[in-house]
Structures are given as C-alpha cells and as structure tokens.
Design an enzyme around this catalytic site. Structure first.
Site, PDB file in Angstrom:
ATOM      1  N   PRO A 129       0.892  -1.055   0.170  1.00 34.21           N
ATOM      2  CA  PRO A 129      -0.107  -0.032  -0.017  1.00 34.21           C
ATOM      3  C   PRO A 129       0.771   1.197   0.042  1.00 34.21           C
ATOM      4  O   PRO A 129       2.100   1.364   0.660  1.00 34.21           O
ATOM      5  CB  PRO A 129      -0.689  -0.023   1.539  1.00 34.21           C
ATOM      6  N   LYS A 130       0.370   2.163  -0.737  1.00 31.00           N
ATOM      7  CA  LYS A 130       1.210   3.460  -0.738  1.00 31.00           C
ATOM      8  C   LYS A 130       0.755   4.320   0.515  1.00 31.00           C
ATOM      9  O   LYS A 130      -0.495   5.122   0.326  1.00 31.00           O
ATOM     10  CB  LYS A 130       0.792   4.543  -2.018  1.00 31.00           C
ATOM     11  N   VAL A 131       1.334   4.223   1.647  1.00 31.34           N
ATOM     12  CA  VAL A 131       0.864   4.949   2.953  1.00 31.34           C
ATOM     13  C   VAL A 131       0.814   6.387   2.796  1.00 31.34           C
ATOM     14  O   VAL A 131       1.857   6.970   2.358  1.00 31.34           O
ATOM     15  CB  VAL A 131       1.756   4.358   4.001  1.00 31.34           C
TER      16      VAL A 131
END
Length: 577
Positions: A129-131
């Site tokens: 995931p691209k936090v």
C-alpha cells in the site's frame, strides 16, 4: 508534506481519454497580462499556504485541493511559455541536515496500460500500500536512534529527532541491527479500520505534518505510526529484508507486502487494499523491484526500481467552462455547471448539477472559477467547494425566478422555449400519453419548423407536415401521426396528467371528466387522499388558468375523450356523474 511538493510528471498537453477521443484542458482564453496576473495570484496563495503548513504546522486547505491547484499553476505556467520548476523539487526550504542516502521520488503511473508496460520484463516484484503520510529518514548507530530527518528536497531536510523520539511507534533502540542502519519510511496517522474507498484521505497527512512541525510536543505524536518502505543497502532478497525489519521492530512492511508476477495480481491487491479495513490512510499502491542499487547511487528524483499507481481521487479540481440555466416543466430553474472533463472513480465528469438559482447565488460560482468535484451516493457528481476564484470575474445573466412558475409557458415564446419544450416532453412521456419514438429532439424539430406553437398543436398536424420535418422521414412520420390521432381516445386521467395538472395517477382516476374536475372547489379536492390545503389551492388555480382553458377548448372541439361539452354539475368525486 504536501504531495504537491513532490510533483509528478505531467503530460504536456494534459491529455485525457474520454470515449476513445482525446479530451484536453486547453489553456485559458485570457489576455497575456491576465494570465500572468492569475499565475502570480495563485502562486502567492500557494506560498502562503506553504508558510502556514511548513513553518506553523497549520493546514489551511485539504491536501487534494492543494495538489490540484499546484498542478493548475504548472499548466498555466506552460501556457505562458514558462518552464515550471523541476517537477520533483519541493516548494518548501531544503532544510539543513543532509540525508545519508537521497530520497528518491516515485513515478506515478496513470493507468493499467502504463503499469503493464513497466512490469514487462521485470522480475522479483513486490506490492505494498502507498501509505499517505510524511516521509522520514531514520538513522541508527549501534542500535540507537541518532537522527530523524524530514524529506526536505530529498538531499537535505529538517532535524525532527526530538519529535520522533516522542512517537511510541518508532523504536529508539533496536536489536540485531547492523552498526549503521539507515531506513526510509512514512510517518502516518494511525486509524482503526480505515476503508480508503469509503472514507477518503481524511486529511491524515496534514495532521501528521502539523504535529511534527509544531514548536511544542503535540498529543498527536502518540497517534503516529511508522511504515518502513526502504532499507538502502539492506538485503537484496525482499523476503529476508522484510523478516529482518520485523525482527528489529518494524513489522508493518512484512504484514503489507505481497509478491506479484502479473498485472492481474497487481490489480487484485490494489483493489483489495482500496476497500480493506487498514490501520492507515493510503492513496494507491507501490510496486517495487526487490533489487536496487547501492545507496550511494540514489538520487533525489524518481527511481526506476519502484513506481506508484494511485487510487482515483475522491475529489478533483475542475475549471468551470460555463453555466447553463435549465427551466423545467414546473418552472423550476436548475443550474448546471459545465466543466473541463475530469475523471472521478471510473467515470468522466463534464457537468454537475448545482441545484436552484438560490444555491447558485450562495455558491457565487462563475465561469473561470476552479471548483472541487466529488461523487456522492450512486456516483452522482457533486460540487464540494469553490477552491479558487479568478482575479476577473463576470457572472452570467440568470433567468428571473419570478418569470417561471407552474402556470407559465403553455405556448412557445423566445424566453419560454425550455419550459415549453419540457411540457411537451412530459406530455409524450410514459407518465403522460406514452408516445413511442417521440423524444425531446422530435419536439425540438417540430418547434423549429414552426409546426408547434401551442401545447396541443400536434393534434392537428398532417402526415405530410410530419414527414417533411427534418430528422423524421416518411415511415417515422406515419407512425407518429397514428399515435397523435390515437391520443384522442386516451383515458381522461392520462390527459390530466399529460397536461401537467398537479395530481397523482390515482387521484386523476377518481375523476370522470373535465367539467366535474373544474367545478370542484378547494374543499372538495382536500377530501382526496394525499391532497392538503396548499395542494388543493394549486389544483384549483391550475384548472382555472386561462392558457389551460384555451387548451381545454381545443380538446372539446376535437372531441377528445373526457372533454365533451356536456356539463355534469357535480362538485364531489364521490357523488357520481
């Protein structure tokens, strides 16, 4: 920090694909002097927001709005013939502390086609995931945290060590680490069960940045987590790297990293994390190659071993191209904004319904303004806010709310075209007389030929007149003519509804004929189920309106069912005929 500070590459023409055709937001049709003024004004506003954000820790505007306006500024600069600053150079000061390893940027891929091209020929790929948070460099020596540096310009940043030591989720001491350990990661706001597709960004990034940039220790620091996404010079085997990070006290990357070998797997995890309940806010996914160059070769620009594929934004910034005022059958004026096309979720949006004239005046939106558009339930485009008003603004001429009402425009006049056309469309629709193959364009053609000037002119049209109307033709003209003639035998209740009398179908069916309906006083109407005092007055006024009575005379003359000249002196629908 603002994602706008890490600007993604932008296609020169700002091209957008729509139904197989290229839609592009063109340069505004402004004088060169005005274009420079708009650029200067917007740039100054962005800089004021930057000062509040980076020096005071105050976010005065949503992240997506800031990002959208920054992209707008870049486009205007290109329109003026200027070259915007380096796409990946932040607007904030570079900071004073050098990073031991440069922060590389992430190239944002626009769609699945670009992702498939990037995947082609690559091996040992992982997805995370691209936090959505604030980037940080952490340095440990002999297992002790000795440095915490903000991203800055990728080469230098600010010393955040004091603040980071107050974050429980960041270990101040680690076991099993090499003598010098450098990590890059994301400080994020911890949330419970966050579903990105439903809840959106919730401005989490700004809350984290505000806490880190305040002069005092903020309680928000207790709510911040850490996701490590890079270990320069760490193990080249990704699985080993993730296990070692977890063993040292950085477990999230192991929990949220998956190997992928195809576009289908990338899409599957992207969609899963978009909908799943997560402990952080995300704005897309990142695809990594396991192997990367040694840290000394990293540069403050997008790396070629990792890319991002962002989620569709929950709101987009769009320029208002124009404003349409649409008058409906009952005289209500609906205001429609015409926009430069934008993509939201899986649809393109070029128009948004603003509602009534009163709402338009409350919004004070005019052509040229920049607005934030989001999707409400069932995917309906919705105006969230006006985010930028131009330096020169001119409101279009709006119709008068007093001119149009339920009793106006039963015949064609230049300023009655919309309402009159809406009355015809209603009359021929499924709730009215149910004509097949008679659409708005059919009525428009008949109006333009001068064949329909009053609401019932179509009853006396000949087959030849219909067949000679552009866009109708012989066969269709004959079918329409037969339907027009058969309408004379339609039930009386359907005629009442078709003419626009404010009754439900069930209420209309309780009436025998026109004369019975016209003679009923308001108190008799109120005896019907669902009709109150106000509606009873509306019905009585409608049935006595002179233009409607003229139409009734036409129906009587033509012998239409229910409108015979025989008078039935009945004042109550329950009293019989």
């Amino acid at each position: 920090m603002y994602k706008g500070a890490m600007r993604s590459g932008m296609i020169l023409l700002c091209g957008l694909m729509f139904s197989g055709a290229l839609w592009a937001e063109s340069c505004p049709m402004w004088r060169p002097e005005r274009l420079q003024l708009e650029i200067s004004t917007l740039k100054n506003q962005l800089e004021r927001w930057d000062v509040a954000y980076h020096q005071q820790g105050n976010s005065l505007v949503e992240d997506e709005v800031y990002d959208g306006l920054q992209k707008k500024l870049q486009m205007w600069q290109r329109c003026a013939g200027a070259v915007p600053e380096d796409e990946f150079t932040p607007l904030l000061p570079p900071g004073k502390v050098p990073h031991p390893v440069a922060h590389t940027g992430l190239r944002k891929l626009p769609d699945s086609v670009a992702v498939a091209q990037w995947l082609n020929g690559r091996r040992d790929l992982w997805i995370q995931p691209k936090v959505d948070g604030v980037a940080i460099t952490l340095v440990y020596r002999d297992g002790t945290l000795v440095s915490a540096i903000s991203r800055g310009n990728g080469l230098k940043g600010e010393n955040w060590l004091e603040k980071v030591r107050a974050i429980p989720a960041v270990p101040t001491n680690v076991n099993g680490a090499p003598q010098t350990l450098t990590l890059q990661g994301e400080l994020f706001l911890k949330v419970n069960g966050h579903q990105q597709k439903i809840h959106g960004g919730i401005n989490a990034r700004s809350k984290v940045a505000g806490a880190l940039m305040k002069n005092t220790l903020s309680p928000v620091l207790q709510q911040i987590g850490l996701f490590v996404w890079a270990w320069p010079d760490g193990p080249q085997d990704m699985a080993q790297r993730l296990r070692q990070l977890a063993g040292m006290g950085f477990p999230l990357a192991l929990a949220y990293s998956q190997p992928v070998t195809s576009l289908a797997e990338v899409q599957q995890w992207r969609e899963h994390w978009h909908q799943a309940a997560l402990p952080f806010v995300t704005d897309g996914v990142v695809i990594h190659q396991a192997r990367s160059p040694q840290g000394r070769y990293w540069q403050a620009r997008p790396a070629d071993w990792a890319v991002a594929w962002k989620y569709p934004p929950t709101q987009q910034i769009a320029r208002v191209k124009g404003i349409d005022f649409n008058v409906g059958r009952t005289g209500k004026v609906a205001v429609m904004l015409r926009l430069d096309p934008i993509r939201l979720d899986d649809k393109w949006v070029a128009r948004v319904n603003l509602g009534s004239l009163m709402r338009w005046r409350q919004w004070e939106v005019v052509p040229g303004d920049q607005v934030a558009i989001s999707l409400m339930g069932h995917g309906i485009p919705h105006l969230s806010k006006v985010v930028w008003r131009g330096t020169e603004r001119s409101a279009p001429n709006a119709p008068s709310a007093e001119r149009y009402h339920p009793l106006s425009c039963f015949s064609w006049q230049p300023d009655c075209r919309q309402q009159f056309l809406a009355r015809l469309v209603w009359l021929s629709g499924s709730q009215g007389l149910g004509f097949r193959g008679v659409s708005e364009s059919t009525w428009r053609a008949l109006i333009d030929q001068g064949l329909v000037r009053y609401l019932l002119d179509w009853l006396t049209l000949t087959p030849e007149q219909l067949m000679s109307t552009p866009g109708i033709g012989d066969k269709r003209g004959q079918r329409i003519y037969r339907q027009f003639q058969q309408a004379r035998q339609q039930p009386f209740a359907r005629w009442l509804i078709a003419l626009g009398v404010p009754l439900s179908s069930q209420q209309a069916m309780a009436l025998k004929n026109w004369h019975q309906a016209q003679q009923m006083p308001p108190e008799a109407w109120r005896k019907m189920t669902g009709i109150g005092e106000k509606r009873a007055q509306q019905i009585s006024g409608f049935l006595r309106h002179p233009p409607l009575l003229a139409l009734i005379s036409t129906l009587e003359f033509l012998g239409v069912s229910g409108f015979s000249p025989r008078i039935t002196p009945v004042s109550d629908p329950d009293a019989g005929s």
